[in-house]
Design a protein around this motif. Structure first.
Motif, PDB file in Angstrom:
ATOM      1  N   TRP A 159     -93.323  85.554  14.665  1.00 28.03           N
ATOM      2  CA  TRP A 159     -92.527  84.731  13.623  1.00 28.03           C
ATOM      3  C   TRP A 159     -93.023  85.358  12.264  1.00 28.03           C
ATOM      4  O   TRP A 159     -93.712  84.626  11.819  1.00 28.03           O
ATOM      5  N   SER A 160     -92.478  86.387  11.978  1.00 26.61           N
ATOM      6  CA  SER A 160     -92.960  86.991  10.619  1.00 26.61           C
ATOM      7  C   SER A 160     -91.915  88.423  10.430  1.00 26.61           C
ATOM      8  O   SER A 160     -90.861  88.220  10.882  1.00 26.61           O
ATOM      9  N   TRP A 161     -92.496  89.108   9.494  1.00 27.13           N
ATOM     10  CA  TRP A 161     -91.650  89.978   9.002  1.00 27.13           C
ATOM     11  C   TRP A 161     -92.330  91.393   8.869  1.00 27.13           C
ATOM     12  O   TRP A 161     -93.492  91.492   8.459  1.00 27.13           O
ATOM     13  N   ASP A 162     -91.819  92.542   8.945  1.00 24.61           N
ATOM     14  CA  ASP A 162     -92.256  93.898   8.650  1.00 24.61           C
ATOM     15  C   ASP A 162     -91.301  94.369   7.542  1.00 24.61           C
ATOM     16  O   ASP A 162     -89.935  94.405   7.781  1.00 24.61           O
ATOM     17  N   PHE A 163     -91.851  95.173   6.820  1.00 25.08           N
ATOM     18  CA  PHE A 163     -91.118  96.016   5.720  1.00 25.08           C
ATOM     19  C   PHE A 163     -91.340  97.385   5.800  1.00 25.08           C
ATOM     20  O   PHE A 163     -92.490  97.793   5.645  1.00 25.08           O
ATOM     21  N   ASN A 164     -90.279  98.427   6.155  1.00 21.30           N
ATOM     22  CA  ASN A 164     -90.676  99.575   6.014  1.00 21.30           C
ATOM     23  C   ASN A 164     -89.722 100.364   4.796  1.00 21.30           C
ATOM     24  O   ASN A 164     -88.794 100.214   4.796  1.00 21.30           O
ATOM     25  N   TYR A 165     -90.585 100.871   4.180  1.00 14.48           N
ATOM     26  CA  TYR A 165     -89.965 101.539   2.832  1.00 14.48           C
ATOM     27  C   TYR A 165     -89.745 102.981   2.920  1.00 14.48           C
ATOM     28  O   TYR A 165     -90.667 103.905   3.343  1.00 14.48           O
ATOM     29  N   LEU A 166     -88.430 103.355   2.889  1.00 14.68           N
ATOM     30  CA  LEU A 166     -88.166 104.607   3.354  1.00 14.68           C
ATOM     31  C   LEU A 166     -88.152 105.426   1.808  1.00 14.68           C
ATOM     32  O   LEU A 166     -88.076 105.045   1.032  1.00 14.68           O
ATOM     33  N   ASP A 167     -88.197 106.952   2.055  1.00 17.48           N
ATOM     34  CA  ASP A 167     -88.380 107.736   0.967  1.00 17.48           C
ATOM     35  C   ASP A 167     -86.791 108.100   0.565  1.00 17.48           C
ATOM     36  O   ASP A 167     -86.100 107.703   1.142  1.00 17.48           O
ATOM     37  N   GLU A 168     -86.716 109.185  -0.381  1.00 18.93           N
ATOM     38  CA  GLU A 168     -85.305 109.449  -1.068  1.00 18.93           C
ATOM     39  C   GLU A 168     -84.566 110.055   0.150  1.00 18.93           C
ATOM     40  O   GLU A 168     -83.458 110.146   0.123  1.00 18.93           O
ATOM     41  N   ASP A 169     -85.265 110.713   1.002  1.00 17.08           N
ATOM     42  CA  ASP A 169     -84.513 111.415   2.319  1.00 17.08           C
ATOM     43  C   ASP A 169     -84.082 110.313   3.359  1.00 17.08           C
ATOM     44  O   ASP A 169     -83.603 110.739   4.394  1.00 17.08           O
ATOM     45  N   GLY A 170     -84.325 109.201   3.257  1.00 21.99           N
ATOM     46  CA  GLY A 170     -84.251 108.029   4.298  1.00 21.99           C
ATOM     47  C   GLY A 170     -85.195 108.333   5.414  1.00 21.99           C
ATOM     48  O   GLY A 170     -85.023 107.588   6.535  1.00 21.99           O
ATOM     49  N   GLN A 171     -86.378 108.897   5.277  1.00 19.75           N
ATOM     50  CA  GLN A 171     -87.538 108.994   6.205  1.00 19.75           C
ATOM     51  C   GLN A 171     -88.649 107.850   6.120  1.00 19.75           C
ATOM     52  O   GLN A 171     -88.659 107.648   4.790  1.00 19.75           O
ATOM     53  N   PRO A 172     -89.199 107.667   7.155  1.00 21.27           N
ATOM     54  CA  PRO A 172     -90.197 106.636   6.907  1.00 21.27           C
ATOM     55  C   PRO A 172     -91.444 106.767   6.027  1.00 21.27           C
ATOM     56  O   PRO A 172     -91.651 108.243   5.973  1.00 21.27           O
ATOM     57  N   TYR A 173     -91.954 106.234   5.091  1.00 21.82           N
ATOM     58  CA  TYR A 173     -92.698 106.612   3.984  1.00 21.82           C
ATOM     59  C   TYR A 173     -93.855 105.692   4.243  1.00 21.82           C
ATOM     60  O   TYR A 173     -95.052 105.985   4.644  1.00 21.82           O
ATOM     61  N   VAL A 174     -93.838 104.330   3.853  1.00 19.85           N
ATOM     62  CA  VAL A 174     -95.177 103.567   4.274  1.00 19.85           C
ATOM     63  C   VAL A 174     -94.460 102.253   4.606  1.00 19.85           C
ATOM     64  O   VAL A 174     -93.228 101.974   4.650  1.00 19.85           O
ATOM     65  N   TYR A 175     -95.356 101.293   5.059  1.00 17.43           N
ATOM     66  CA  TYR A 175     -94.842  99.964   5.506  1.00 17.43           C
ATOM     67  C   TYR A 175     -95.887  98.828   5.290  1.00 17.43           C
ATOM     68  O   TYR A 175     -96.817  98.988   4.568  1.00 17.43           O
ATOM     69  N   ASP A 176     -95.302  97.656   5.352  1.00 18.25           N
ATOM     70  CA  ASP A 176     -96.164  96.482   4.879  1.00 18.25           C
ATOM     71  C   ASP A 176     -95.885  95.473   5.989  1.00 18.25           C
ATOM     72  O   ASP A 176     -94.425  95.448   6.656  1.00 18.25           O
ATOM     73  N   THR A 177     -96.657  94.532   6.340  1.00 20.22           N
ATOM     74  CA  THR A 177     -96.653  93.655   7.209  1.00 20.22           C
ATOM     75  C   THR A 177     -97.284  92.406   6.931  1.00 20.22           C
ATOM     76  O   THR A 177     -98.352  92.546   6.505  1.00 20.22           O
ATOM     77  N   GLY A 178     -96.873  91.430   7.510  1.00 16.73           N
ATOM     78  CA  GLY A 178     -97.551  89.895   7.322  1.00 16.73           C
ATOM     79  C   GLY A 178     -97.972  89.303   8.707  1.00 16.73           C
ATOM     80  O   GLY A 178     -97.461  89.831   9.782  1.00 16.73           O
ATOM     81  N   ARG A 179     -99.216  88.840   8.744  1.00 13.07           N
ATOM     82  CA  ARG A 179     -99.397  88.110  10.043  1.00 13.07           C
ATOM     83  C   ARG A 179     -98.676  87.193  10.566  1.00 13.07           C
ATOM     84  O   ARG A 179     -97.896  86.346   9.804  1.00 13.07           O
ATOM     85  N   GLN A 180     -98.425  87.407  11.715  1.00 10.75           N
ATOM     86  CA  GLN A 180     -97.455  86.189  12.516  1.00 10.75           C
ATOM     87  C   GLN A 180     -98.013  84.962  12.250  1.00 10.75           C
ATOM     88  O   GLN A 180     -99.374  84.723  12.042  1.00 10.75           O
ATOM     89  N   ALA A 181     -97.015  84.094  12.482  1.00 10.92           N
ATOM     90  CA  ALA A 181     -97.352  82.594  12.289  1.00 10.92           C
ATOM     91  C   ALA A 181     -98.524  82.006  13.387  1.00 10.92           C
ATOM     92  O   ALA A 181     -98.673  82.723  14.520  1.00 10.92           O
ATOM     93  N   ASP A 182     -99.493  81.287  12.697  1.00 11.83           N
ATOM     94  CA  ASP A 182    -100.582  80.929  13.520  1.00 11.83           C
ATOM     95  C   ASP A 182    -100.133  80.134  14.599  1.00 11.83           C
ATOM     96  O   ASP A 182     -99.713  78.875  14.447  1.00 11.83           O
ATOM     97  N   LEU A 183    -100.354  80.607  15.961  1.00  8.68           N
ATOM     98  CA  LEU A 183     -99.423  79.818  17.180  1.00  8.68           C
ATOM     99  C   LEU A 183    -100.362  78.607  17.427  1.00  8.68           C
ATOM    100  O   LEU A 183    -100.165  78.009  18.472  1.00  8.68           O
ATOM    101  N   THR A 184    -101.514  78.483  16.851  1.00 10.93           N
ATOM    102  CA  THR A 184    -102.396  77.247  17.145  1.00 10.93           C
ATOM    103  C   THR A 184    -102.196  76.283  16.367  1.00 10.93           C
ATOM    104  O   THR A 184    -102.722  74.955  16.202  1.00 10.93           O
ATOM    105  N   GLY A 185    -101.099  76.603  15.331  1.00 14.86           N
ATOM    106  CA  GLY A 185    -100.531  75.319  14.439  1.00 14.86           C
ATOM    107  C   GLY A 185    -101.495  75.099  13.066  1.00 14.86           C
ATOM    108  O   GLY A 185    -101.376  74.163  12.519  1.00 14.86           O
ATOM    109  N   GLN A 186    -102.583  76.090  13.005  1.00 17.90           N
ATOM    110  CA  GLN A 186    -103.527  75.770  11.985  1.00 17.90           C
ATOM    111  C   GLN A 186    -102.872  76.169  10.699  1.00 17.90           C
ATOM    112  O   GLN A 186    -102.014  76.911  10.470  1.00 17.90           O
ATOM    113  N   ALA A 187    -103.544  75.431   9.499  1.00 22.51           N
ATOM    114  CA  ALA A 187    -102.987  75.822   8.168  1.00 22.51           C
ATOM    115  C   ALA A 187    -103.548  77.424   7.765  1.00 22.51           C
ATOM    116  O   ALA A 187    -104.347  77.764   8.371  1.00 22.51           O
TER     117      ALA A 187
END
Length: 316
Positions: A159-187
Motif C-alpha cells: 500500500w504505497s507508491w512508486d514514481f518512475n521519472y522518464l527522460d526526454e525520449d521516454g526512457q527510464p531515467y530515475v525512480y523514487d519509492t516510499g516504504r509500504q504501509a507498516d503492516l504491524t499497524g505501528q505509527a
C-alpha cells in the motif's frame, strides 16, 4: 353510534394537532444539510466561499479554474432548482390547505397536459445542459495530444507508491519509492511517505499503473483523480501553475491499509526539480521500478537468487 360522514370532524377534546408534513420535511432537510456539510472537514482547508473545494486548489494547475467553475455551476443550478421546488411546495401547502368546512378529501381533478409536458421537458433540458458542460470540460481535462515536458510513471501497490521519472525520449531515467504501509499497524508511516516532485509551469504527463488491485491516483488540490487498473494503464496531463506542497492519496478502497496509502506532492522550480533527479541518480536509483505484478515478481526472484548465490559463496 354511526360512522362519521364525509366532512365531519372529531371533537376538540379528541383532535390532536400534528406538525405539517412540509415543516417536518424541511427540518429533516436542514439537519441533513448540516450533517453532510461536515464532510468538508475531509478536504484540506476547505471553505464555503470556495463551495467546499480545497483552498489550495485555487490556481494550482491549468485545469483547476475550469473544474471549479463546473463544480460551482452545478451547485448553483441545484440550489436554484431546490429553492424553486421547495418554494412551490410550501406555497401549495399554504394556499391549498384545508380550511374549516372543507371536505376531508379535496376535489379530484384529471391530469393537466400542459403542466405534465412542462415538468417533463424542463428536467430533460437541465440534464442536457449539465451533460454538455461536463462533456466539454472532461474532453479538455483528458486531452493528452500535447507533447509533455515531463513524463512520470505512477505505480500504485499495496500500500504505497512508486514514481518512475522518464527522460526526454521516454526512457527510464530515475525512480523514487516510499516504504509500504507498516503492516504491524505501528505509527511512523507519515515520516516515510513518498514525495512526488513536479516542475512548475511545465506540462506533466502521468502514466498510471497498478501492480495488484484497483487504486486511484488523487491529488485533491488538483481537482483531478483517475483510476489505476491492473493491465489497463491510464494517463492524463496537467501543468502545475504555482509552487507549494500538496497531499495525495488513493481514492479507491483497495484493502486493509488503504487509509495509509498516502504521498506528498512538491511543486518546485525547474532547477529544483532537476536537482531532485540528480540526487536520485547520485543515490543509485537509476532505471525504473516494475509497473506490473509479474515484473515485480521477476525482480524479487532475481534478488532472491542473487542473495542465495552470495550466501553460498560465503559458505564456501
Amino acid at each position: 353510534m354511526g360512522r362519521p360522514t364525509l366532512g365531519t370532524r372529531d371533537s376538540g377534546a379528541t383532535r390532536r394537532r400534528r406538525p405539517p408534513k412540509a415543516l417536518v420535511a424541511g427540518v429533516l432537510t436542514g439537519v441533513s444539510a448540516l450533517v453532510l456539510s461536515g464532510c468538508a472537514g475531509d478536504w484540506p482547508d476547505a471553505s464555503a466561499s470556495n463551495f467546499f473545494l480545497p483552498d489550495d486548489s485555487i490556481g494550482a494547475t491549468n485545469h483547476t479554474e475550469r473544474l471549479s467553475e463546473l463544480w460551482d455551476g452545478s451547485w448553483i443550478a441545484a440550489l436554484v432548482v431546490g429553492l424553486l421546488v421547495w418554494g412551490l411546495t410550501i406555497w401549495c401547502v399554504v394556499a391549498y390547505r384545508r380550511r374549516k368546512g372543507d371536505p376531508v378529501l379535496p376535489a379530484q381533478v384529471r391530469y393537466n397536459m400542459p403542466i405534465e409536458i412542462l415538468y417533463t421537458i424542463v428536467p430533460v433540458m437541465m440534464v442536457g445542459v449539465l451533460f454538455y458542460y461536463t462533456a466539454r470540460d472532461q474532453q479538455a481535462v483528458l486531452d493528452t495530444s500535447e507533447t509533455p515536458d515531463v513524463t512520470i510513471q505512477v505505480v500504485g501497490k499495496k500500500w504505497s507508491w512508486d514514481f518512475n521519472y522518464l527522460d526526454e525520449d521516454g526512457q527510464p531515467y530515475v525512480y523514487d519509492t516510499g516504504r509500504q504501509a507498516d503492516l504491524t499497524g505501528q505509527a511512523g508511516v507519515e515520516d516515510d511517505l513518498p514525495t512526488l516532485y513536479l516542475p512548475v509551469g511545465e506540462t506533466v504527463q502521468f502514466d498510471l499503473y497498478s501492480r495488484d488491485v484497483i487504486h486511484s491516483f488523487w491529488v485533491p488540490a488538483f481537482l483531478m483523480k483517475m483510476d489505476m487498473i491492473p493491465g489497463s494503464p491510464n494517463k492524463f496531463q496537467v501543468t502545475p501553475t504555482k509552487e507549494g506542497e500538496f497531499k495525495g492519496k488513493c481514492a479507491e478502497l483497495c484493502g486493509d491499509y488503504h487509509s495509509e496509502m498516502l504521498f506528498n506532492v512538491r511543486v518546485v522550480s525547474p532547477q529544483e526539480y532537476q536537482q531532485r533527479l540528480d540526487d536520485l541518480q547520485a543515490a543509485g536509483q537509476t532505471g525504473s521500478l516494475p509497473t506490473t505484478l509479474a515484473g515485480a515478481n521477476e525482480v524479487d526472484g532475481a534478488a532472491d537468487n542473487a542473495q542465495d548465490e552470495s550466501s553460498d559463496g560465503n559458505n564456501d
